[in-house]
Structures are given as structure tokens and as C-alpha cells.
Design an enzyme around this catalytic site. Structure first.
Site, PDB file in Angstrom:
ATOM      1  N   ARG A 254      49.679  32.964   6.658  1.00  0.00           N
ATOM      2  CA  ARG A 254      50.126  33.651   7.869  1.00  0.00           C
ATOM      3  C   ARG A 254      49.989  32.802   9.130  1.00  0.00           C
ATOM      4  O   ARG A 254      50.504  33.140  10.179  1.00  0.00           O
ATOM      5  CB  ARG A 254      49.347  34.959   8.040  1.00  0.00           C
ATOM      6  CG  ARG A 254      49.724  36.020   7.000  1.00  0.00           C
ATOM      7  CD  ARG A 254      48.930  37.300   7.218  1.00  0.00           C
ATOM      8  NE  ARG A 254      47.497  37.086   7.043  1.00  0.00           N
ATOM      9  CZ  ARG A 254      46.551  37.364   7.952  1.00  0.00           C
ATOM     10  NH1 ARG A 254      46.887  37.886   9.110  1.00  0.00           N
ATOM     11  NH2 ARG A 254      45.275  37.131   7.694  1.00  0.00           N
TER      12      ARG A 254
ATOM     13  N   GLY B 259      44.787  20.650   4.328  1.00  0.00           N
ATOM     14  CA  GLY B 259      45.294  20.123   5.596  1.00  0.00           C
ATOM     15  C   GLY B 259      44.323  20.276   6.753  1.00  0.00           C
ATOM     16  O   GLY B 259      44.669  19.987   7.890  1.00  0.00           O
TER      17      GLY B 259
ATOM     18  N   THR C  45      40.527  19.491   8.629  1.00  0.00           N
ATOM     19  CA  THR C  45      39.352  18.631   8.636  1.00  0.00           C
ATOM     20  C   THR C  45      38.163  19.561   8.405  1.00  0.00           C
ATOM     21  O   THR C  45      38.305  20.641   7.907  1.00  0.00           O
ATOM     22  CB  THR C  45      39.204  17.929   9.995  1.00  0.00           C
ATOM     23  OG1 THR C  45      39.306  18.943  10.994  1.00  0.00           O
ATOM     24  CG2 THR C  45      40.297  16.916  10.192  1.00  0.00           C
TER      25      THR C  45
ATOM     26  N   HIS D  53      53.353  13.431  25.806  1.00  0.00           N
ATOM     27  CA  HIS D  53      53.193  14.811  25.356  1.00  0.00           C
ATOM     28  C   HIS D  53      53.550  15.784  26.481  1.00  0.00           C
ATOM     29  O   HIS D  53      53.623  15.392  27.644  1.00  0.00           O
ATOM     30  CB  HIS D  53      51.743  15.069  24.914  1.00  0.00           C
ATOM     31  CG  HIS D  53      51.415  14.472  23.581  1.00  0.00           C
ATOM     32  ND1 HIS D  53      51.042  13.145  23.439  1.00  0.00           N
ATOM     33  CD2 HIS D  53      51.422  14.991  22.323  1.00  0.00           C
ATOM     34  CE1 HIS D  53      50.818  12.896  22.149  1.00  0.00           C
ATOM     35  NE2 HIS D  53      51.046  13.985  21.451  1.00  0.00           N
ATOM     36  N   HIS D  54      53.733  17.033  26.116  1.00  0.00           N
ATOM     37  CA  HIS D  54      53.947  18.126  27.071  1.00  0.00           C
ATOM     38  C   HIS D  54      52.782  18.174  28.061  1.00  0.00           C
ATOM     39  O   HIS D  54      51.682  17.708  27.765  1.00  0.00           O
ATOM     40  CB  HIS D  54      54.043  19.435  26.305  1.00  0.00           C
ATOM     41  CG  HIS D  54      52.870  19.668  25.423  1.00  0.00           C
ATOM     42  ND1 HIS D  54      51.710  20.264  25.860  1.00  0.00           N
ATOM     43  CD2 HIS D  54      52.654  19.320  24.132  1.00  0.00           C
ATOM     44  CE1 HIS D  54      50.840  20.297  24.873  1.00  0.00           C
ATOM     45  NE2 HIS D  54      51.386  19.725  23.801  1.00  0.00           N
TER      46      HIS D  54
ATOM     47  N   LYS E 245      48.837  19.500  27.585  1.00  0.00           N
ATOM     48  CA  LYS E 245      47.813  18.806  26.805  1.00  0.00           C
ATOM     49  C   LYS E 245      46.645  18.438  27.707  1.00  0.00           C
ATOM     50  O   LYS E 245      46.836  17.934  28.805  1.00  0.00           O
ATOM     51  CB  LYS E 245      48.424  17.543  26.190  1.00  0.00           C
ATOM     52  CG  LYS E 245      47.516  16.870  25.168  1.00  0.00           C
ATOM     53  CD  LYS E 245      48.271  15.768  24.428  1.00  0.00           C
ATOM     54  CE  LYS E 245      47.366  15.056  23.431  1.00  0.00           C
ATOM     55  NZ  LYS E 245      46.822  15.948  22.403  1.00  0.00           N
TER      56      LYS E 245
ATOM     57  N   GLY F  93      44.761  11.901  20.344  1.00  0.00           N
ATOM     58  CA  GLY F  93      44.018  11.484  19.157  1.00  0.00           C
ATOM     59  C   GLY F  93      44.777  10.457  18.329  1.00  0.00           C
ATOM     60  O   GLY F  93      44.182   9.487  17.836  1.00  0.00           O
TER      61      GLY F  93
END
EC number: 1.17.1.8
Lengths: 266, 266, 266, 266
Positions: free
Chosen positions: B11, B99, B101, B155-156, B159, B165
Site C-alpha cells: 500500500r 528495498g 535500509t 532537485h526540487h 529538498k 545523498g
């Protein structure tokens, strides 16, 4: 230890660059120059170089070898006679770094065997631009995972052929890695002919020609939600020099013939 | 043979994408879904998917295993409890593709040993974007030959951290390959502070933040007369799905734990 | 009708390019050359040009004028003495096209008034690169509608100052058009100092320095769901020549002093 | 003063974006919504929006006008019936902002005259993406000075037609400005058919289609020693919203019909 370098073809465009490159490199010494005709006693006599460029000029490889003992012969001449000269260098125990094409398959086989038997390095590289070779290698590797590929190559508008040789070679390398398939929508339609570019095994190649441009190529690999772009810009002939330097160093450490910079790099 | 896939975290944002991806893939079958709470009998009951999405939902891995016999468990949940679930999956002979960490070094070591002993595949990948992983690998390789590197990540403007990263990881990987050295002119001067970007072992990193942008990075490698650019654009979450598919296929063919997509790719 | 052109500073780098440009242009004729010292009877005597370049060389503007009747004097010398020479040219009814800075505000005012009174054209342009001027104009216009802007300028690694003069001028022009505001998230944090670049009225400027690069700049304007990029690449000194040609043609048709190519273009 | 906005077509993809845009804009208020069928009492009843979105829904423009007094009607419906609705809005003194095509020349003429007579603003814009409109304008302007142009447009691989409509319109606008001429070398040769792209009055257009791409276009203008690139990336439907906002504001200040965002911008 300093590598002793001789250059054949020092007066050509690539050759002149190579002379400067070796002269500036602290790990190398330009010990002599080979020319097919009498052009003076030293490089400086050609009026193409500063007067401090005093490497002696020879017209015979044997004499050059005897008097200046080079480790490496960088050959940036035209294809004619390059096979004989390369063979002769190997016989004299000089390691050849050759930037011209013009070897038949038989000649390559023979030189390969000869280098192997004698355990002497020899590098023949049709393309010395390290960045371009890396671009091709990376595109080839990436196409395994992102098999939808288009190539855009861009050159000055005096270039006669389209696509460029590098674009064709890139497409060829990629086509070995990716499943052949048509790209784009099956019902895709060109309302203006040629819009979708050239078709190479389903991949598309686009050739841009504009004044001002030098030599540029980008490989675009698309996947769901992402795009990977590998681009090489060559701004001038200096782009070949990193490959020449790399080859001179590598030829000292190998004991066989290597054909193509891609087998040194990566 | 069709790979039978179960998904944990169906979900979530990534999970929903993964559900669609597996449903559309002809080599796979979505046999069941694991959720931490009761959400209905089938996926369709969640109102997040079309009514044809009828994979049954379980809250216990054992029951799920007994009734639907999955080959692979794709785990796209948050870090909590992922270690226990992964271990349990291995015990049940289900191959995990994880997927998130959130494993300690000890946990990773233990899982690695366990997978090895049982000769069962397990893939843990903090970043499933195949294109981004390729970009990092290529940048790392290229820096050996073109050691002057700058990274521009874009990036947008929502952020919070700069550099990203991915940029930090890229710089870290590159710094293992290239001789540490300051770039730019020794007497270089910033007339406006920060112009030359962040300094990571001599490499420069620039962070662009603009509305409209998603997640983009380019690595620029300069050499005499040339520039090599490796760029990745991530336009949406779908960019992770090629890595999920690749991992599902690969986990069926390996007999050990693999940490990081970079060890599958290339 | 052919425009009769004289060039001052023909032996300099820009000057040599200008000589070739005028020689190749069918609408122009190079009638003479002005030098501050004796360098021979014709251009060819300098050994910098082919022997067919036979424009006569003068050290006095009056003599040059009397004997070769130029319509336009292209001045590509250094700042010294340029004011006097420009004024003298106007007096002789020669239309100046000047590529050097080095006029005081008073001198500019005086020349402007003089040109106006005499109804004679005069163009002074610190930057002849048409493409760079267009980039700045477009960025300025676009910032009205897309007010979030970052500038990335990229130059060879021998450049001493960062940001570049063009980047500073671009930012200055944009800041006149957009409401001053900080960009990025208010709680944005640099984990590595300098990552977000230099701050110019809230806009960010990033300076890349790499070997191989020449002179490149891109202006990025972001808005919801979109990005507009305006980029200029200058590959060599030839990039200034279109501005020289445009100025020579325009100076023939204007009756006043124009300062800056941006007032001719667009 | 707050602008009172009504939206027609609020349930469509563009319409939903517009609803969010107006709701978030502090200078605007969403006072009502027009739909062709009964969909509930308020926007929230459609289940497409949060429950706080309580703008009332009407099926008749007169009633909507009487009860909610909008200043502007944003019409994002399909082409059918748009002419009648626009005319009716003008009669009711509501200023239309229309995002659909589908007007005949006669209808446009009539609306133009009507708006002029009544001194009431009306904006009809087939393309609301401000960045794309700017790109086209800039390319058109730049081609006067750098008349060698190639267009590369890049879209997802589900697009059926090549070149894109935007590329065709860009080429059309440019061809009005530049002298028609063939580009590239006169003896240029395609060794692979289509490599040089589509030919539009001598300009070349290249269409890239790859999975992952959204909608991107770059216009490349080359000149001696330089390249000017104007690029627009549209990442999602949000790219149209800046044009919607700009149109709502502008329509309040104009007293005539404006067709095309390009007549507002710049």
C-alpha cells in the site's frame, strides 16, 4: 624512470600536439623524431616548434635507434608503410604506439604473434580520445539494463558524412548487447520525413550539423521514469593526448599487442 | 517458468508501483501480499487498485507461505521489523528482495552467513534506480582516466539537505579511484562566497534547487580538449521499478546475499 | 554597396580574427589597417597573414582616412588612447565600432552628444558575442514569468575569478526583473559548505572549473512542473565575430552612439 | 483585491490541477464550479478533492453567475460547446480564460469584436505552458542573429506523431525570421537514411522517443565559435498552471480578446 620516446609524424597536426604533450610530461623524454624526408637537424629547424625543442631528426629507424635508444615509438603518420615500420620497431625492441589504421587482418595477426613471442608491448589505437572510448564502453554496458537507446551526434557543418563514424561504432557495440527491437510506438508516424532519424537495428541515430560545433555525441538510454545520458564533447585535438600518454605508459608494462584503447581502459 | 512473487508494503508509494510492475510482467505472478494489519481479503479491497487485482492479503508470513508458495518476497516496508521478516523468509525458503535500509552490520553479517549456508539468494538494495547506480559506477571508472571531476545535482526546492545523498555517495566512490588533488587554479578566488561549490577531497559539488525539478545529477569529467558527462534524470518513482524487476530475476539465480544493486549490474 | 572597413589592432588575437572575418565577408572590404608602430607596408608584411592580404598599414588616422576613405573603423586595441582615436574618427566622419572598454562616463557622454549632433553612427560594445548577449536578454525576460533562477557557468581551470563576469552581469540583469526572494527551502541545510553556491539577491550561482572546458553558461529557470534552460557555449574566439559583423552593418544605419550589443539585438 | 474564479471542467486532468492552483493562490478565490451534469453539491462530493474543497457546483452558467458572482471563468473542458459558453460568459460580464482550441475563425472574429465592444477581457490559449511559449519566442528572436538552427524534441515512446506539434510551431515561427537556406555541407551525405532528420525550410528537426521521457525540446542555434541552446522540459501537467495563473491575472486588466499566451508574455 623516465620513458624515452621517439615520434614519427611529428610535423602533422596530431604529431605536433604529441610533441608538446611529451615535452611537457615529466615522466617522459622526447629523445628523437623520425621523418620520411630531410627536414633539418632538430625539431626546431622545422620552424613549427620553439627553438628549445632540440630533439634530433632521423630518416632511418635503425640509426635513430642506435643513436637515441628510445623505449617507445609513437607513430602518428598516415597508413602507408606503417606496417613495415611497426614490425621493424618490434625487431629493434622499441615498443610501438600507433595511431593510424591501415593494417590488414593478416598484418595484425602477424604482429600480434610476433609481439607475443618476443614478449614486447605494442599498442595500436584508431581512436586516442579516452573520453570517447569511455562513452562507448559505458553505453554498451548500460544498454544491457536500459535497452531503449537513441544517439545524438553533433558536428560542425563542414562534415560530409552522417552519421559520424563514432556514432556508427557506438551503435554497433550497443547492438551486440541489447536484444534487437524496434523502438517508439508501433503506430508511430513521421509527418515530416526523417524526423525519427536513422534506424540502426531499431536504435535511432540523429546527426546535428551546425557552424560553431566541434565534435560532440550523447547516448540517451531511457527506462521507466528515468533517463541515463552519456555525453562526450571534444573541443579540440588535445582530446587525443590523454590517450597517447596512457598508451605510452601502458605499452611499457604489457608484453603483447593491444588493439583499441577500449582494451586498456576500464 | 513464472516467478511467484509476494509483496510486503503493497500500500505504500513504492509498493503500489511494484504491484503494478509485477502484475504487468509476463515472467512473474503476484501470488499474495503481506500487510501488518487487516486490510481486506484481496488487494482490490484496499480501493487502491483495480478490482481485477485479486491477490490475497495475509498478516502472517507463515500462512502466506503455506497457502501461496511464493518464490520471492519483495519487501518495500519501512526499516522496522525488516530484519526479522527477512530472516523468517529465508527460513521458509522464500528469497527476499529488500528495498529498505535499516540493517545493522551484525544483522547483515548474520543474514549473509545464513544465505550462504542454505545456498539461497537474497538481495538488499538501498537504491533500486538502475540508471543512478550505473551513473555512479561509470563515474567511478572514468575518474581513473579523467581525474578532474565536478558533480552537479539538481532537485526540487523542497529538498532540505545539500548535497544530496547520491552526490555524496558518488563523490565517495570517485575519491577511492582518483589521486586526491585540489582542482581549479591555485590562485583561484571566489568574489562571491560559495561560487565554487562544496569541496569533497578536492572535487567540487554543486546543488541546484528549483521548483519543477525532480531528481537529476550529472558528473562532469574534464580532460585536455574534452569533457565526459554522465547524467541521470529521475522523473518519477517508476525509475526504481527496473531495479526491482532485475532483482527479482537475479535473486532466483544466486545462492548468496547481495548488498547493493551495483554488485548485480555491470 | 560594399562597406569600406579599416581595423585598428589587427595584430592582436581579436584583431586577427576580425581581419579574416572582414576579408571573407562579401559585403565588406578591408581597405586599411591602423597600427601604433611601423610594421611594414601591408598586412602581409607582418607574417601573420597570407601574402594576398595586402591592405596598407598606417600609423596616422588622418593619412589612413585621406588615402583609403574607410566608412567604418573597427577598433580592437587596448583601452589606452581609444577615447581620442574614437573622437578623431568621428571628426573625420568615420563610423567607429569599438570593442574595448576603458571609457569614463564623461567621455561616453561627450561622444554620445557628439555623435548625435553630427548624426553619425558609433557602436561601443564590451562584449561582441551575440549568443551571450541573447542569453542574458532572454534570461532577463524569462525571469519575469519564472522568477526562480540558478546560474551555472563553466570555464577552463586556469580562470582565476569565480563567478565569471558574464554570470555576474546576468544575475544583475535578472535581479532588476524579478522580485528579490530567497530560493530553496527555508530550512535548507548545507551538510557540505558551499554546496548551494553563491547567493546573489537570493539567486544561486555555481562556477565549474575543469580542464578542457572553454567558456559556457546556462541559466536555469524553474516553475511548477517545468524547467527553462538558456545556454551559451563559446568554443573559441570566433564567437565574437558575428557581433563584429552585425556592428559594422548597424553602425552604417544608425545616427547615434550605441553602447552595448544588447541595444542592437532583439 | 481577490479575484473570484469559477472553473468549468474541474474533474478533468487539467481541471483538477487548476482547482488546486486556484485554491492555493492567495490572490484568488474559487467561488464555484460548472459541470455539464449533476455531480453533487460541492467539489468535495466528487471524491476527487479533500473535504475542505467546498466550492458549490452548478450545471447552468446563469445560476452560477447569479449566486457566486465570479470575475473569471476558467474553461478547461473539451472543444464542444466552448464557443457558446464563452459567449454567454462575456454576456454575463464574466471574463473567460479558455484552454481549449475548437473555435472557428468566424467564431474567434465574432468573440474578438464582442469583447472589444463591451471592453471586457477574454483570453484563449491553446498552450498554457509559459516556459514553452518563452522558448518559442526566444528561438524566433535569436534566429535573426544565428540563422542556422536545429530542433531536437524528445518525448515518451507512446507518442504517435513526429515531429511534435510544438516543434512544428517553433520551426514555423523561426522560418518567418530567418532567410530560407539549406544547412549543412552542400555535399553532405546520409550513409544511413534519416540521420539528418526532417527538413523544414532547410532547418533540421529530430524527434527522440524513449520510455521515461515526458516532454522536452531544445532549439540549437549555431554560429562561428558558439552555440546558443534554448531548452524547455515539461515534467508534468503542473507546467501549465503558471500560464493559467498569469491568464487569470491578465484577463482582469485587459479590455479585449487575446489569442495565444505569446501575446501576453515578453
Amino acid at each position: 624512470m623516465t620513458i624515452r620516446v621517439a615520434i614519427a609524424g611529428a610535423r602533422g597536426k596530431m604529431g605536433q600536439e604529441a610533441v608538446h604533450t611529451v615535452m611537457k610530461n615529466e615522466e617522459m623524454e622526447l629523445v628523437s623524431v623520425l621523418d620520411y624526408k630531410e627536414i633539418g637537424k632538430t625539431l626546431a629547424d622545422t620552424n613549427l616548434f620553439p627553438s628549445s625543442y632540440d630533439a634530433p631528426v632521423y630518416t632511418e629507424l635503425e640509426t635513430l635507434h642506435k643513436e637515441t635508444k628510445p623505449d617507445v615509438l609513437v607513430d602518428l603518420t598516415s597508413p602507408e608503410a606503417v606496417y613495415e615500420r611497426t614490425k621493424k620497431a618490434l625487431e629493434l625492441n622499441i615498443r610501438p604506439v600507433v595511431g593510424t589504421t591501415g593494417f590488414s587482418d593478416e598484418e595484425l595477426d602477424e604482429l600480434t604473434q610476433y609481439a607475443k613471442d618476443r614478449k614486447i608491448g605494442c599498442i595500436i589505437a584508431p581512436n586516442f580520445a579516452v573520453g570517447a572510448v569511455l562513452m562507448m564502453k559505458f553505453a554498451e554496458q548500460a544498454a544491457k539494463y536500459l535497452p531503449d537507446v537513441e544517439i545524438i551526434e553533433m558536428h560542425h557543418d563542414q562534415k560530409l558524412d552522417a552519421p559520424s563514424g563514432t556514432a556508427m561504432k557506438t551503435a554497433h557495440l550497443i547492438s551486440d548487447q541489447r536484444p534487437v527491437h524496434e523502438q517508439g510506438h508501433v503506430r508511430e508516424k513521421e509527418t515530416l520525413k526523417g524526423a525519427r532519424g536513422a534506424n540502426y537495428d531499431g536504435m535511432r541515430i540523429h546527426s546535428v550539423r551546425l557552424p560553431g560545433l566541434v565534435a560532440h555525441q550523447q547516448v540517451l538510454l531511457g527506462g521507466e521514469g528515468q533517463l541515463l545520458t552519456i555525453r562526450h564533447d571534444s573541443f579540440n585535438r588535445g582530446s587525443f593526448m590523454s590517450g597517447v600518454v596512457l598508451s605510452i605508459k601502458t605499452v611499457m608494462e604489457t608484453e603483447e599487442l593491444i588493439y583499441g584503447l577500449e582494451h586498456i581502459i576500464g
